[in-house]
Every structure is written in C-alpha cells, then in structure tokens.
Design a protein around this motif. Structure first.
Motif, PDB file in Angstrom:
ATOM      1  N   TYR A  86       0.375  -1.561  -0.318  1.00 22.73           N
ATOM      2  CA  TYR A  86       0.263  -0.276   0.031  1.00 22.73           C
ATOM      3  C   TYR A  86       0.594   1.034  -0.094  1.00 22.73           C
ATOM      4  CZ  TYR A  86      -2.487   4.183   1.931  1.00 22.73           C
ATOM      5  OH  TYR A  86      -3.794   4.540   2.135  1.00 22.73           O
TER       6      TYR A  86
ATOM      7  N   SER B 157       0.395   4.369  -2.971  1.00 26.64           N
ATOM      8  CA  SER B 157       0.654   5.202  -2.733  1.00 26.64           C
ATOM      9  C   SER B 157       1.348   6.471  -3.298  1.00 26.64           C
ATOM     10  CB  SER B 157      -0.403   5.583  -1.148  1.00 26.64           C
ATOM     11  OG  SER B 157      -0.988   4.910  -1.038  1.00 26.64           O
TER      12      SER B 157
ATOM     13  N   VAL C 217      -5.318   3.878  -3.994  1.00 28.42           N
ATOM     14  CA  VAL C 217      -4.864   4.781  -3.247  1.00 28.42           C
ATOM     15  C   VAL C 217      -5.945   5.084  -2.026  1.00 28.42           C
ATOM     16  CG1 VAL C 217      -4.399   7.053  -2.629  1.00 28.42           C
ATOM     17  CG2 VAL C 217      -4.122   6.058  -4.471  1.00 28.42           C
TER      18      VAL C 217
END
Length: 327
Positions: free
Chosen positions: A204, A208, A264
């Motif tokens: 993640y 992102s 995101v």
C-alpha cells in the motif's frame, strides 16, 4: 526474484483460478471479441506512434522520444494482462500457475509504476520547454533525454519488486480463486493463510507513494505551464501550448483517476465488479486512447502518422506486385 518454487514450499496452492467476468458462454465469446478488437487497436495505434517517432527526423526531439517510449510501454502494459484474459474467456478452467500469477503481478505493477514515472518526465519536459525555452535546448540534450528514459524504466521495474517478493513468500493453502481477471495484490493478500501486515503495508505504501507523488509533481508542473502560457503574447503560441499540454493532461486524468480509486483508497468498500471496471480503465482503455489523444491534438504527429501510412501503403503495393509476378 525467487518465486518459481514458492508455490509448493509456502503452501498447497500451485495455481490460481482467475474468475474474470462470470457469465454465460455467449457473453464470454462476445467479451472475447470486444477485448480482442481493443487489444489489436491498442497495438496498432501505439505501434504507429513508435514508427512515426523512429522514421520521422523531425520527431527526434525529447518530447517525441519520451512519447515513443511511452507508446512502447503501453504495448507491453496491455501484453502483461490482456492475452491471458483472452485465453481465459475461451478456457474452461481459467487457471494460471503460481509462478505465472506472480510474474503477471510483477510486470503489471512495474509497467504501471513506469507509466507514472514517464508521465512525470513528460510533464517536466513540457514545463521546461514552455517555461524556460531559451535554456531548453542546452539542458535537455540527447544524452540527458536518454538518461531520463533509462531512469524511468529502471525505477519503474525496481519500485514494486519488494512487495511482489514478500507476497510470493506468503503461505497459500486454499482457496485459490481470485475474483478478478488479473493477479492483483489485494486478492492475493486476502487469499493468504496467515496475516501479512508487513506485506500489506509495504504494498500500500509503495503504491500510494508512486501514485500521489507523481500526480502532485505533474499537477505542479502543469500549473506552472498554465501560468507561463497565459503570459505568451501570441494567441497561436498559446493555442499550440494548450493543445500539447491538454492532451498530456487528458491522459493523466484518465489514468490517475482510476488507479487512485483502486490503490490509494483501500479502505473504501468496492463491489466485486468495481475493481474489474477500474482495472479495465487503466489497463486497457487508457492505452487505447493514448495514441488517439496524442495524434489528434498534435499536427506534427498527425503529419508523421500520414507518412507512416503512405510508407505502409507503398510496401503493400510492392509486396502485392511481387506476388503477382511470381504467380
């Protein structure tokens, strides 16, 4: 990246099932035809841009070199997912090997990361060309352009390497059904038999960072470009700058709008169909529209594409005449 044998050492799963788009056989065949047409148009459109950039000496500038590499990237981007998706439409098992799944995951996310870097590089190139035109030719030399291109490719393929390795080492004991048409990190993390907070956090965070930082860089670049364009005395110069940058910005908004929804905002609730639709947009629709957006809004590119078509027509005529003479 040692993933070839991890399907057996880390658990009992040796292959995954990609459900794709569960529907009747007739609809599967219809989707196969639609996806095939989109795939071929994408290859032809981006291939035409590559040929135009290579053959036309007037396009041997940093902007078009970046565009040619971007078109080359888009071809491999669709090749990382679409051929397997087309096979699955006709397959009864819809299976993909453990190694094949993680190779697809790596190349799919690496191509996506590389696209973020190339869009940033293209935004920077336009910013420097419009805001600092007197220094552009001195600073953006052929060698620096080459270094920029290589940096985009290298950084893109190194960016998501660690998450792929971490996810590939997780235990997968079953079930092995992925409700998607590609091997995505989210479904794979869900199928893991053990909690994987580090893998989730790494995946993640890196996703992102590359998305948000590159998008912010692009927005700042084009904001500065907009201010510079508004100060140009000539209306034709303003129109040309707006046309070039407008096409770039259209690609940016189409690409980033969909990947932000997917990568995101992991906490948001998506239906099982939403991830597939979002992935379709940035994995298939964006590569299809890129050649249309860049060629239709750019006179130099349209002229070069016409030359490519004329050369192709001449080559086909020569080939046809030789075939008739042999007969």
């Amino acid at each position: 990246m040692n993933i070839s044998g991890s399907g057996f050492s880390s658990g009992s799963v040796s292959e995954f099932i990609l459900l794709g788009f569960p529907c009747s056989r007739e609809i599967q065949l219809m989707l196969f035809m639609v996806f095939s047409i989109v795939y071929l148009l994408t290859l032809m459109g981006n291939g035409a841009i590559i040929c135009a950039v290579c053959w036309d000496q007037h396009l041997h500038t940093p902007m078009y070199v970046l565009l040619g590499n971007f078109a080359f990237l888009e071809i491999w981007y669709v090749n990382s997912t679409v051929p397997n998706t087309l096979v699955n439409f006709l397959s009864e098992t819809k299976s993909i090997s453990f190694t094949g799944c993680f190779l697809q995951l790596y190349f799919f996310f690496s191509m996506g990361s590389t696209e973020c870097f190339f869009l940033s590089a293209m935004a920077f190139d336009r910013y420097f060309a419009i805001c600092h035109p007197l220094h552009y030719a001195i600073v953006m030399t052929g060698q620096r352009c080459f270094n920029l291109v290589v940096s985009c490719w290298v950084c893109g393929f190194l960016w998501y390497l660690v998450p792929v390795i971490l996810i590939s080492q997780l235990p997968f004991c079953g079930p092995n059904v992925i409700d998607h048409f590609v091997c995505d990190s989210g479904p794979l993390l869900t199928l893991s038999c053990a909690p994987a907070p580090m893998s989730k956090l790494t995946s993640y965070t890196l996703s992102s960072l590359v998305i948000l930082l590159s998008f912010l860089f692009i927005l700042i670049s084009y904001a500065l470009v907009l201010l510079a364009v508004l100060q140009l005395p000539s209306a034709s110069s303003r129109q040309k700058a707006f046309s070039t940058c407008g096409s770039h910005l259209a690609v940016v908004l189409l690409f980033y709008g969909t990947i932000m929804v997917m990568h995101v905002s992991p906490g948001s609730s998506h239906s099982t169909l939403m991830p597939k639709i979002m992935t379709l947009f940035y994995a298939m629709v964006t590569p299809l529209f890129n050649p249309l957006i860049y060629s239709l809004r750019n006179k130099e590119m349209k002229s070069a594409l016409w030359k490519v078509l004329e050369k192709l027509k001449i080559s086909l005529n020569i080939f046809g005449s030789r075939s008739r003479s042999v007969e």
